[in-house]
Design a protein around this motif. Structure first.
Motif, PDB file in Angstrom:
ATOM      1  N   SER A 126       0.824  -1.215   0.000  1.00  0.00           N
ATOM      2  CA  SER A 126       0.000   0.000   0.000  1.00  0.00           C
ATOM      3  C   SER A 126       0.856   1.262   0.000  1.00  0.00           C
ATOM      4  O   SER A 126       0.349   2.357  -0.271  1.00  0.00           O
TER       5      SER A 126
ATOM      6  N   GLU B  95       0.769   2.747  -7.129  1.00  0.00           N
ATOM      7  CA  GLU B  95      -0.250   1.756  -7.489  1.00  0.00           C
ATOM      8  C   GLU B  95       0.133   0.950  -8.732  1.00  0.00           C
ATOM      9  O   GLU B  95      -0.084  -0.267  -8.786  1.00  0.00           O
ATOM     10  N   GLU B  96       0.702   1.620  -9.728  1.00  0.00           N
ATOM     11  CA  GLU B  96       1.045   0.934 -10.972  1.00  0.00           C
ATOM     12  C   GLU B  96       2.075  -0.170 -10.738  1.00  0.00           C
ATOM     13  O   GLU B  96       2.062  -1.202 -11.405  1.00  0.00           O
TER      14      GLU B  96
ATOM     15  N   ALA C 129       2.619  -1.599  -7.565  1.00  0.00           N
ATOM     16  CA  ALA C 129       2.075  -2.525  -6.568  1.00  0.00           C
ATOM     17  C   ALA C 129       1.167  -3.582  -7.175  1.00  0.00           C
ATOM     18  O   ALA C 129       1.172  -4.743  -6.751  1.00  0.00           O
ATOM     19  N   LYS C 130       0.379  -3.210  -8.192  1.00  0.00           N
ATOM     20  CA  LYS C 130      -0.595  -4.157  -8.743  1.00  0.00           C
ATOM     21  C   LYS C 130       0.062  -5.308  -9.501  1.00  0.00           C
ATOM     22  O   LYS C 130      -0.590  -6.319  -9.778  1.00  0.00           O
TER      23      LYS C 130
END
Length: 441
Positions: A102, A106-107, A109-110
């Protein structure tokens, strides 16, 4: 007849000298035995206090014995949670992974996978190199002048510092060193902002050259801010170019965030300043929340190795990560870092021997030079490691712990806890200023 008394510090230091390895380094510059430590203040065995601007070489993001860290450790012990799980998961471990993921862009982490390594950053760098070699089938690694990636046999091969390599034979082959953008000491002798542009152009040309002598690389590795190399921040434009070039050529990009990660530069990760998404990120030091830990986080497409290809034991806690996010500490780091650089530049204006002040967030370097000697072609003065060592000693004698590094050991480095207050900053600057003036006068 007088009886000579020996201080507690001297007793412990003499015992250490007799029993510990000659490879020890910090006690040679900081002759003290630590007795107590809280926040930014370290107390030695004789009761003397120091402002700690080393903080475990950046490991102690929240300083020594922060209450949230102590509470997390005590709670885990009282609840009889498993302390050693190998790579078997647990509730605490899954919470830790959630906290790390977290915290990532985001790009990234996913698509991320994580490998828990041994307790040092060097072990995680070793894992990252094994990972990209396995995934690509290639063997060449691109590293950079001034890099520091660890002191193991493999990571020493990736590092720029020559002295540790001189007596160690058979280092890892196929490591190729490229010019890192260094505005004050441009590797091309140009200086200034052109340093990063020429570096990018040169690297792209080398990788396009069928007779460069470099086989298709398994990966490129760099620090977004070189730490031991002298607190040298890579420009935003250069990092973007390295990402573009490696992406176009299918070269996995590894970013070493061992020292710069977890809020040190005013972003959670130093590569975020450039808005790029690497293929591999290596974390240690502050990621363990004061406990020893290192991890490699990487794009799932690289997950080609077999079970047992690299091993490690989970040791960290997520208290530090939570605290940084919940208290908006990154803004504090950015603000204090700007104020610290401004204060150091004010001293620089009065002292020609301070050739350069640079850094990001609370990862700052002051390069010490000899202004009485001839300037280089790019206008920088020769390094002055003797004066840098004297300034460091003066700081220590006055109650301030700072490290040296960089070319010839001529850079004074500041890595204070991220929770340093404005009042503590003012005291640090005052001590440093006095130490500098005493050294040059």
């Amino acid at each position: 007849m007088s009886i000579k008394t020996v201080s507690k510090n001297q007793q412990f230091l003499e015992q250490q000298n007799q029993r510990e390895s000659n490879a020890r380094s910090y006690p040679r510059r900081f002759p003290l035995a630590m007795h107590k430590a809280e926040g930014m203040i370290v107390t030695d065995a004789d009761g003397r206090e120091f402002y700690d601007c080393l903080a475990g070489a950046g490991t102690l993001a929240l300083g020594h014995n922060h209450p949230v860290v102590i509470d997390a450790i005590e709670r885990m012990l009282h609840e009889k949670r498993p302390l050693h799980t190998l790579d078997i998961t647990s509730e605490i471990k899954e919470e830790f992974v959630n906290e790390i993921f977290s915290s990532l862009p985001e790009e990234f982490a996913k698509r991320a996978k994580i490998q828990f390594c041994g307790p040092t950053g060097g072990d995680a760098i070793e894992a990252a190199i094994k990972l990209v070699k396995t995934a690509t089938g290639n063997r060449s690694i691109l590293s950079f002048h001034g890099a520091y990636h660890g002191a193991t046999h493999g990571t020493m091969s990736l590092s720029g510092n020559l002295s540790p390599k001189e007596r160690v034979q058979g280092l890892m082959p196929d490591v190729h060193f490229l010019p890192y953008p260094y505005e004050y000491r441009c590797p091309f002798g140009i200086g200034g902002k052109d340093s990063h542009r020429i570096s990018s152009s040169y690297i792209e040309r080398v990788l396009n050259d069928p007779e460069s002598g470099i086989l298709p690389p398994a990966g490129m590795i760099f620090e977004a801010v070189q730490g031991e190399g002298g607190s040298i921040p890579a420009s935003i434009e250069w990092m973007k170019e390295m990402r573009r070039i490696t992406k176009e050529k299918g070269i996995p990009l590894i970013i070493d965030e061992v020292q710069s990660g977890i809020g040190r530069t005013g972003k959670m990760f130093a590569f975020e300043h450039a808005g790029i998404v690497p293929d591999v990120v290596v974390l240690s030091k502050a990621i363990g929340g004061s406990l020893p830990l290192s991890v490699v986080i990487y794009d799932k497409d690289l997950d080609q190795w077999n079970p047992g290809a690299h091993i490690g034991t989970f040791r960290g806690n997520q208290a530090t990560l939570k605290f940084i996010k919940e208290t908006n500490l990154l803004d504090h780091v950015e603000e204090l870092g700007e104020r610290m650089q401004a204060s150091l530049k004010d001293i620089q204006k009065q002292v020609p021997a301070l050739g350069d002040v640079r850094g990001r967030g609370l990862m700052i370097g002051v390069e010490v030079v000899n202004p009485n000697e001839k300037q280089d072609v790019d206008g920088s003065y020769p390094a002055n490691p003797e004066l840098a060592s004297l300034i460091q000693k003066n700081c220590f004698d006055k109650g301030l712990i700072v490290e040296t590094g960089g070319r010839f050991g001529s850079v004074i480095r500041f890595l204070p806890p991220l929770i340093m207050t404005e009042e503590q900053l003012e005291k640090v600057i005052a001590i440093f200023k006095e130490a500098v003036y005493d050294a040059v006068n």
